[in-house]
Design a protein around this motif. Structure first.
Motif, PDB file in Angstrom:
ATOM      1  N   HIS A  43       0.831  -1.212   0.000  1.00 25.87           N
ATOM      2  CA  HIS A  43       0.000   0.000   0.000  1.00 25.87           C
ATOM      3  C   HIS A  43       0.865   1.261   0.000  1.00 25.87           C
ATOM      4  O   HIS A  43       0.586   2.214  -0.724  1.00 25.87           O
ATOM      5  CB  HIS A  43      -0.915  -0.034   1.229  1.00 25.87           C
ATOM      6  CG  HIS A  43      -1.704   1.212   1.424  1.00 25.87           C
ATOM      7  ND1 HIS A  43      -2.599   1.680   0.491  1.00 25.87           N
ATOM      8  CD2 HIS A  43      -1.722   2.126   2.443  1.00 25.87           C
ATOM      9  CE1 HIS A  43      -3.138   2.807   0.929  1.00 25.87           C
ATOM     10  NE2 HIS A  43      -2.612   3.096   2.100  1.00 25.87           N
ATOM     11  N   TYR A  44       1.907   1.254   0.835  1.00 27.82           N
ATOM     12  CA  TYR A  44       2.740   2.453   0.979  1.00 27.82           C
ATOM     13  C   TYR A  44       4.072   2.328   0.230  1.00 27.82           C
ATOM     14  O   TYR A  44       5.044   3.000   0.596  1.00 27.82           O
ATOM     15  CB  TYR A  44       3.001   2.729   2.462  1.00 27.82           C
ATOM     16  CG  TYR A  44       1.839   3.400   3.182  1.00 27.82           C
ATOM     17  CD1 TYR A  44       1.226   4.537   2.662  1.00 27.82           C
ATOM     18  CD2 TYR A  44       1.383   2.927   4.409  1.00 27.82           C
ATOM     19  CE1 TYR A  44       0.181   5.166   3.333  1.00 27.82           C
ATOM     20  CE2 TYR A  44       0.340   3.555   5.086  1.00 27.82           C
ATOM     21  CZ  TYR A  44      -0.258   4.684   4.544  1.00 27.82           C
ATOM     22  OH  TYR A  44      -1.284   5.317   5.201  1.00 27.82           O
ATOM     23  N   GLY A  45       4.103   1.486  -0.834  1.00 19.66           N
ATOM     24  CA  GLY A  45       5.335   1.250  -1.596  1.00 19.66           C
ATOM     25  C   GLY A  45       6.040   2.519  -2.061  1.00 19.66           C
ATOM     26  O   GLY A  45       7.273   2.580  -2.073  1.00 19.66           O
ATOM     27  N   GLY A 112      -6.617   8.704   2.341  1.00 18.25           N
ATOM     28  CA  GLY A 112      -7.517   8.745   1.186  1.00 18.25           C
ATOM     29  C   GLY A 112      -6.691   8.648  -0.081  1.00 18.25           C
ATOM     30  O   GLY A 112      -5.587   9.198  -0.158  1.00 18.25           O
ATOM     31  N   SER A 113      -7.204   7.953  -1.070  1.00 16.18           N
ATOM     32  CA  SER A 113      -6.490   7.786  -2.334  1.00 16.18           C
ATOM     33  C   SER A 113      -6.254   9.156  -2.977  1.00 16.18           C
ATOM     34  O   SER A 113      -7.101  10.040  -2.892  1.00 16.18           O
ATOM     35  CB  SER A 113      -7.306   6.916  -3.285  1.00 16.18           C
ATOM     36  OG  SER A 113      -7.719   5.734  -2.637  1.00 16.18           O
ATOM     37  N   ASP A 114      -5.070   9.296  -3.636  1.00  7.51           N
ATOM     38  CA  ASP A 114      -4.736  10.608  -4.193  1.00  7.51           C
ATOM     39  C   ASP A 114      -5.047  10.750  -5.683  1.00  7.51           C
ATOM     40  O   ASP A 114      -4.640  11.722  -6.311  1.00  7.51           O
ATOM     41  CB  ASP A 114      -3.271  10.962  -3.895  1.00  7.51           C
ATOM     42  CG  ASP A 114      -2.300   9.996  -4.532  1.00  7.51           C
ATOM     43  OD1 ASP A 114      -2.733   9.102  -5.285  1.00  7.51           O
ATOM     44  OD2 ASP A 114      -1.086  10.148  -4.283  1.00  7.51           O
ATOM     45  N   SER A 115      -5.755   9.781  -6.251  1.00  8.00           N
ATOM     46  CA  SER A 115      -6.219   9.872  -7.643  1.00  8.00           C
ATOM     47  C   SER A 115      -7.226   8.748  -7.861  1.00  8.00           C
ATOM     48  O   SER A 115      -7.318   7.823  -7.043  1.00  8.00           O
ATOM     49  CB  SER A 115      -5.052   9.711  -8.632  1.00  8.00           C
ATOM     50  OG  SER A 115      -4.534   8.384  -8.553  1.00  8.00           O
ATOM     51  N   ALA A 116      -7.945   8.819  -8.983  1.00  8.59           N
ATOM     52  CA  ALA A 116      -8.894   7.745  -9.303  1.00  8.59           C
ATOM     53  C   ALA A 116      -8.126   6.437  -9.527  1.00  8.59           C
ATOM     54  O   ALA A 116      -8.572   5.362  -9.117  1.00  8.59           O
ATOM     55  CB  ALA A 116      -9.697   8.120 -10.544  1.00  8.59           C
ATOM     56  N   GLU A 117      -6.950   6.565 -10.136  1.00  6.70           N
ATOM     57  CA  GLU A 117      -6.134   5.368 -10.393  1.00  6.70           C
ATOM     58  C   GLU A 117      -5.651   4.735  -9.074  1.00  6.70           C
ATOM     59  O   GLU A 117      -5.703   3.515  -8.908  1.00  6.70           O
ATOM     60  CB  GLU A 117      -4.938   5.781 -11.259  1.00  6.70           C
ATOM     61  CG  GLU A 117      -4.179   4.633 -11.845  1.00  6.70           C
ATOM     62  CD  GLU A 117      -2.878   5.108 -12.473  1.00  6.70           C
ATOM     63  OE1 GLU A 117      -2.855   6.223 -13.040  1.00  6.70           O
ATOM     64  OE2 GLU A 117      -1.881   4.366 -12.367  1.00  6.70           O
ATOM     65  N   SER A 118      -5.192   5.564  -8.139  1.00  6.89           N
ATOM     66  CA  SER A 118      -4.786   5.035  -6.825  1.00  6.89           C
ATOM     67  C   SER A 118      -5.972   4.381  -6.126  1.00  6.89           C
ATOM     68  O   SER A 118      -5.824   3.356  -5.463  1.00  6.89           O
ATOM     69  CB  SER A 118      -4.277   6.136  -5.898  1.00  6.89           C
ATOM     70  OG  SER A 118      -3.203   6.790  -6.436  1.00  6.89           O
ATOM     71  N   ARG A 120      -8.510   2.858  -7.473  1.00 11.22           N
ATOM     72  CA  ARG A 120      -8.721   1.522  -8.065  1.00 11.22           C
ATOM     73  C   ARG A 120      -7.678   0.533  -7.554  1.00 11.22           C
ATOM     74  O   ARG A 120      -7.986  -0.597  -7.188  1.00 11.22           O
ATOM     75  CB  ARG A 120      -8.664   1.591  -9.601  1.00 11.22           C
ATOM     76  CG  ARG A 120     -10.011   1.919 -10.219  1.00 11.22           C
ATOM     77  CD  ARG A 120      -9.975   1.756 -11.724  1.00 11.22           C
ATOM     78  NE  ARG A 120      -9.148   2.776 -12.372  1.00 11.22           N
ATOM     79  CZ  ARG A 120      -9.588   3.995 -12.687  1.00 11.22           C
ATOM     80  NH1 ARG A 120     -10.834   4.335 -12.447  1.00 11.22           N
ATOM     81  NH2 ARG A 120      -8.782   4.869 -13.259  1.00 11.22           N
ATOM     82  N   ARG A 121      -6.423   0.980  -7.513  1.00 10.25           N
ATOM     83  CA  ARG A 121      -5.337   0.096  -7.071  1.00 10.25           C
ATOM     84  C   ARG A 121      -5.540  -0.302  -5.603  1.00 10.25           C
ATOM     85  O   ARG A 121      -5.412  -1.478  -5.236  1.00 10.25           O
ATOM     86  CB  ARG A 121      -3.981   0.800  -7.243  1.00 10.25           C
ATOM     87  CG  ARG A 121      -2.785  -0.086  -6.976  1.00 10.25           C
ATOM     88  CD  ARG A 121      -1.472   0.658  -7.186  1.00 10.25           C
ATOM     89  NE  ARG A 121      -1.261   1.720  -6.213  1.00 10.25           N
ATOM     90  CZ  ARG A 121      -0.857   1.535  -4.965  1.00 10.25           C
ATOM     91  NH1 ARG A 121      -0.620   0.312  -4.513  1.00 10.25           N
ATOM     92  NH2 ARG A 121      -0.689   2.547  -4.129  1.00 10.25           N
TER      93      ARG A 121
END
Ligand code: CMP
Length: 128
Positions: A43-45, A112-118, A120-121
């Protein structure tokens, strides 16, 4: 979104979900779970090698977190990020979760996710 262990320990999960719901966002999936070190590392890679990496992993794995999928109009990730406030609570505006409820950069209550792509990931990682 993740309510981190400090949010669970402090009994602030209801407050955080309530804010999202009052804003008009919808909780479509949620699970209280202890995250293992391997999943936390994936998650925090992007933070691997940074000075705060070890404390970040220690914090997110020290107790149960509330993993959440929040739905709303396009760009909901951005609405959530704005409601969370700046990563450093000292700089977070009043009215935001961190600006109202947090003081520590590590114990900053939520992720919180920092983009729509994040988004989804991260949803794929925690709800495979
Ligand atoms: P989060 O939104 O979960 O994404 C990465 C986390 O790393 C961040 O919240 C903070 O908890 C933590 N973080 C980011 N920058 C620092 C820093 N400079 N010192 C300590 N922790 C940090």
């Amino acid at each position: 979104m993740i309510c981190k262990p400090d949010a669970v320990e402090r009994g602030l999960v209801g407050e955080i979900i309530g804010r999202l719901e009052r804003r008009g966002l919808r909780l479509v999936r949620a699970e209280l779970r202890q995250v293992d070190k391997e999943t936390a590392g994936s998650h925090y890679g992007e933070h691997l090698g940074k000075p705060f990496y070890d404390s970040l992993i220690a914090h997110i794995t020290r107790g149960p977190v509330l993993l959440m999928v929040v739905e709303g109009p396009e760009g909901t990730w951005q609405v959530v990020r704005t409601m969370m406030g700046a990563t450093n609570p000292a700089a977070a505006a009043p009215g935001t979760v961190r600006g109202d409820l947090a003081l520590s950069m590590t114990e900053n209550l939520i992720h919180g996710s920092d983009s729509a792509e994040s988004a989804r990931r991260e949803i794929g990682l925690f709800f495979p």
